[in-house]
Design an enzyme around this catalytic site. Structure first.
Site, PDB file in Angstrom:
ATOM      1  N   LYS A 113      -1.907 -43.441  36.770  1.00 32.42           N
ATOM      2  CA  LYS A 113      -1.393 -43.955  38.452  1.00 32.42           C
ATOM      3  C   LYS A 113      -2.186 -44.797  39.119  1.00 32.42           C
ATOM      4  O   LYS A 113      -2.083 -44.909  40.309  1.00 32.42           O
ATOM      5  CB  LYS A 113      -1.393 -42.480  38.985  1.00 32.42           C
ATOM      6  CG  LYS A 113      -0.217 -41.513  38.271  1.00 32.42           C
ATOM      7  CD  LYS A 113      -0.287 -40.158  39.233  1.00 32.42           C
ATOM      8  CE  LYS A 113       0.558 -39.327  38.616  1.00 32.42           C
ATOM      9  NZ  LYS A 113       0.583 -37.896  39.319  1.00 32.42           N
ATOM     10  N   HIS A 160       1.562 -55.210  21.166  1.00 27.48           N
ATOM     11  CA  HIS A 160       0.111 -55.182  21.437  1.00 27.48           C
ATOM     12  C   HIS A 160      -0.962 -56.000  20.782  1.00 27.48           C
ATOM     13  O   HIS A 160      -1.858 -56.258  21.441  1.00 27.48           O
ATOM     14  CB  HIS A 160      -0.350 -53.413  20.903  1.00 27.48           C
ATOM     15  CG  HIS A 160      -1.609 -53.157  21.314  1.00 27.48           C
ATOM     16  ND1 HIS A 160      -1.837 -52.543  22.496  1.00 27.48           N
ATOM     17  CD2 HIS A 160      -2.890 -53.155  20.628  1.00 27.48           C
ATOM     18  CE1 HIS A 160      -3.335 -52.260  22.791  1.00 27.48           C
ATOM     19  NE2 HIS A 160      -3.773 -52.554  21.367  1.00 27.48           N
ATOM     20  N   ARG A 171      -1.410 -58.683  23.549  1.00 28.37           N
ATOM     21  CA  ARG A 171      -2.459 -58.109  24.228  1.00 28.37           C
ATOM     22  C   ARG A 171      -3.854 -58.477  23.658  1.00 28.37           C
ATOM     23  O   ARG A 171      -4.707 -58.797  24.317  1.00 28.37           O
ATOM     24  CB  ARG A 171      -2.175 -56.686  24.679  1.00 28.37           C
ATOM     25  CG  ARG A 171      -3.142 -56.068  25.546  1.00 28.37           C
ATOM     26  CD  ARG A 171      -2.587 -54.643  25.742  1.00 28.37           C
ATOM     27  NE  ARG A 171      -3.828 -53.681  26.336  1.00 28.37           N
ATOM     28  CZ  ARG A 171      -3.981 -53.510  27.639  1.00 28.37           C
ATOM     29  NH1 ARG A 171      -3.419 -54.170  28.554  1.00 28.37           N
ATOM     30  NH2 ARG A 171      -4.773 -52.600  27.939  1.00 28.37           N
ATOM     31  N   TYR A 194     -12.484 -53.520  20.287  1.00 30.79           N
ATOM     32  CA  TYR A 194     -11.605 -54.317  20.077  1.00 30.79           C
ATOM     33  C   TYR A 194     -12.068 -55.916  19.818  1.00 30.79           C
ATOM     34  O   TYR A 194     -11.725 -56.475  19.276  1.00 30.79           O
ATOM     35  CB  TYR A 194     -10.419 -54.422  21.021  1.00 30.79           C
ATOM     36  CG  TYR A 194      -9.528 -53.137  20.915  1.00 30.79           C
ATOM     37  CD1 TYR A 194      -8.717 -53.214  19.604  1.00 30.79           C
ATOM     38  CD2 TYR A 194      -9.612 -52.061  21.611  1.00 30.79           C
ATOM     39  CE1 TYR A 194      -7.650 -51.923  19.469  1.00 30.79           C
ATOM     40  CE2 TYR A 194      -8.839 -50.896  21.540  1.00 30.79           C
ATOM     41  CZ  TYR A 194      -7.908 -51.011  20.684  1.00 30.79           C
ATOM     42  OH  TYR A 194      -7.319 -49.714  20.515  1.00 30.79           O
ATOM     43  N   ARG A 222       0.628 -54.266  29.313  1.00 28.09           N
ATOM     44  CA  ARG A 222       1.122 -53.656  28.277  1.00 28.09           C
ATOM     45  C   ARG A 222       2.559 -53.640  28.309  1.00 28.09           C
ATOM     46  O   ARG A 222       3.290 -54.069  29.364  1.00 28.09           O
ATOM     47  CB  ARG A 222       0.417 -52.159  28.551  1.00 28.09           C
ATOM     48  CG  ARG A 222      -0.840 -51.742  28.362  1.00 28.09           C
ATOM     49  CD  ARG A 222      -0.791 -50.462  28.585  1.00 28.09           C
ATOM     50  NE  ARG A 222      -2.370 -49.982  28.563  1.00 28.09           N
ATOM     51  CZ  ARG A 222      -3.552 -50.192  29.423  1.00 28.09           C
ATOM     52  NH1 ARG A 222      -3.164 -50.629  30.669  1.00 28.09           N
ATOM     53  NH2 ARG A 222      -4.587 -49.891  29.375  1.00 28.09           N
ATOM     54  N   HIS A 245      -8.644 -51.302  31.055  1.00 25.21           N
ATOM     55  CA  HIS A 245      -9.385 -50.350  30.224  1.00 25.21           C
ATOM     56  C   HIS A 245     -10.334 -49.444  31.245  1.00 25.21           C
ATOM     57  O   HIS A 245     -10.930 -50.400  31.997  1.00 25.21           O
ATOM     58  CB  HIS A 245     -10.127 -51.099  29.221  1.00 25.21           C
ATOM     59  CG  HIS A 245      -9.430 -51.546  28.187  1.00 25.21           C
ATOM     60  ND1 HIS A 245     -10.008 -52.452  26.988  1.00 25.21           N
ATOM     61  CD2 HIS A 245      -8.267 -51.552  27.665  1.00 25.21           C
ATOM     62  CE1 HIS A 245      -9.085 -52.889  26.420  1.00 25.21           C
ATOM     63  NE2 HIS A 245      -7.893 -52.255  26.504  1.00 25.21           N
TER      64      HIS A 245
END
Length: 355
Positions: free
Chosen positions: A228, A297, A300, A332, A202, A323
């Site tokens: 995190k 994006h 990506r 996607y 990202r 993900h």
């Protein structure tokens, strides 16, 4: 050799998001606090997005509903929610659509924008209902605004377009004067695009990289994901050479000491921003792949598609892209799976005497 102290970038970034979240939360009615704070515990970015979308709803009520008119949003009481009907919710969706059709800057509402705002509102009402704060949910009978991701064409680049994009960086764009200006950052720009196209990072993860996060002894990158989570990604020797070329032959131009932590720097000698990378991608892609709207994006998505085509392993792609659920990845790359199934229909796996 660059020696960097522990990075404060991700801590500062998260604190900035929390400050924004608290500011929006202070404008909302107190009865939404528990719902949003529950979201914040999991992901402050999600909580902020939900808070902003709910603020749009309450601003709508303040402007158009006689139940709320002349009240501060902060003073709206919970019984207002129960007094709304599904028709009120449908009118709110119509309002969002009208705002989109008028090209309003205040509400960025295509079908996905409306679905997102409705998701926040439905989530709040469901939360209040489950916790017996309200007895009826006004969104229950409202029009469905779910987006079918499988019907949405995902923009991605093919191999030829990827090569053209990278070559455009090497060749330069614009006038001779502009090319000379871009020559100063050519190694950095090429490294960023090559990195995004070969790891699926990202943009926030890319600009958040510190020198110490990249281990050239084992070709690995420490990445701080959403929620995190800390992951280690690996890269090949080609990418290693490109990153080292920038590190040793260009990065020094943008830093005065080896105390600077950020790996990718701007010409102002500060950490490159996400917006700068977005503009960088749009600048080169606008020349190289002008028939497609290429954003970071989309790089990506391009990597994820290429990786899936090579491996056929959706779980591997989900893991590499970070993900949290394989279902997110499947949304996607459903189009790729459909293409594979169509190819399978043309294969004759058995030899028979029949045609």
């Amino acid at each position: 050799m660059f020696v960097a102290k522990d990075s404060k970038y991700n801590i500062e970034k998260e604190q900035s998001q929390r400050n924004k979240y608290r500011a929006v939360l202070s404008e909302l009615p107190p009865f939404v606090n528990d719902f949003l704070n529950n979201k914040e515990k999991k992901n402050v970015n999600t909580a902020l997005a939900y808070a902003q979308d709910l603020l749009v709803f309450f601003k709508y009520l303040q402007e158009f509903s006689p139940l709320v008119k002349d009240k501060r949003i902060r003073d709206v009481e919970i019984d207002i929610i129960e007094k709304l009907s599904y028709r009120d919710i449908n009118e709110y969706q119509d309002f969002l659509s009208i705002k989109h059709n008028e090209l309003s800057d205040e509400y960025n509402n295509n079908i996905r924008g409306i679905a997102r705002k409705m998701s926040a509102l439905r989530g709040l009402c469901k939360y209040l209902l489950v916790h017996h704060e309200i007895e009826s949910d006004p969104t229950a009978g409202a029009d469905d605004t779910k987006v079918n991701f499988n019907d949405h064409e995902i923009v991605r680049m093919n191999v030829s377009e990827v090569n053209q994009l990278l070559q455009t960086v090497l060749d330069g764009i614009g006038t001779e004067r502009q090319k000379a200006y871009l020559e100063r950052t050519k190694k950095r720009d090429y490294a960023i695009l090559y990195l995004l196209l070969n790891t699926g990072l990202r943009v926030s993860e890319c600009v958040g990289l510190d020198v110490k996060d990249i281990n050239f002894n084992e070709n690995s990158i420490k990445v701080y994901r959403k929620g995190k989570k800390e992951n280690i990604l690996y890269f090949d020797d080609d990418l290693a050479d490109i990153l080292l070329d920038y590190l040793h032959n260009e990065r020094d131009n943008y830093t005065e000491t080896d105390k600077e932590q950020a790996f990718f720097l701007s010409t102002r000698k500060t950490r490159l921003s996400t917006r700068s990378v977005q503009q960088l991608v749009e600048k080169y892609a606008g020349i190289a792949v002008s028939n497609k709207n290429i954003t970071p994006h989309k790089l990506r998505s391009t990597y994820g598609t290429a990786l899936y085509n090579q491996t056929g392993d959706i779980r591997l792609v989900a893991d590499v892209l970070g993900h949290s659920s394989v279902n997110t990845t499947a949304k996607y790359y459903a189009a790729v799976e459909d293409a594979n199934r169509r190819k399978a229909a043309q294969i004759k796996p058995y030899k028979t005497n029949n045609k």
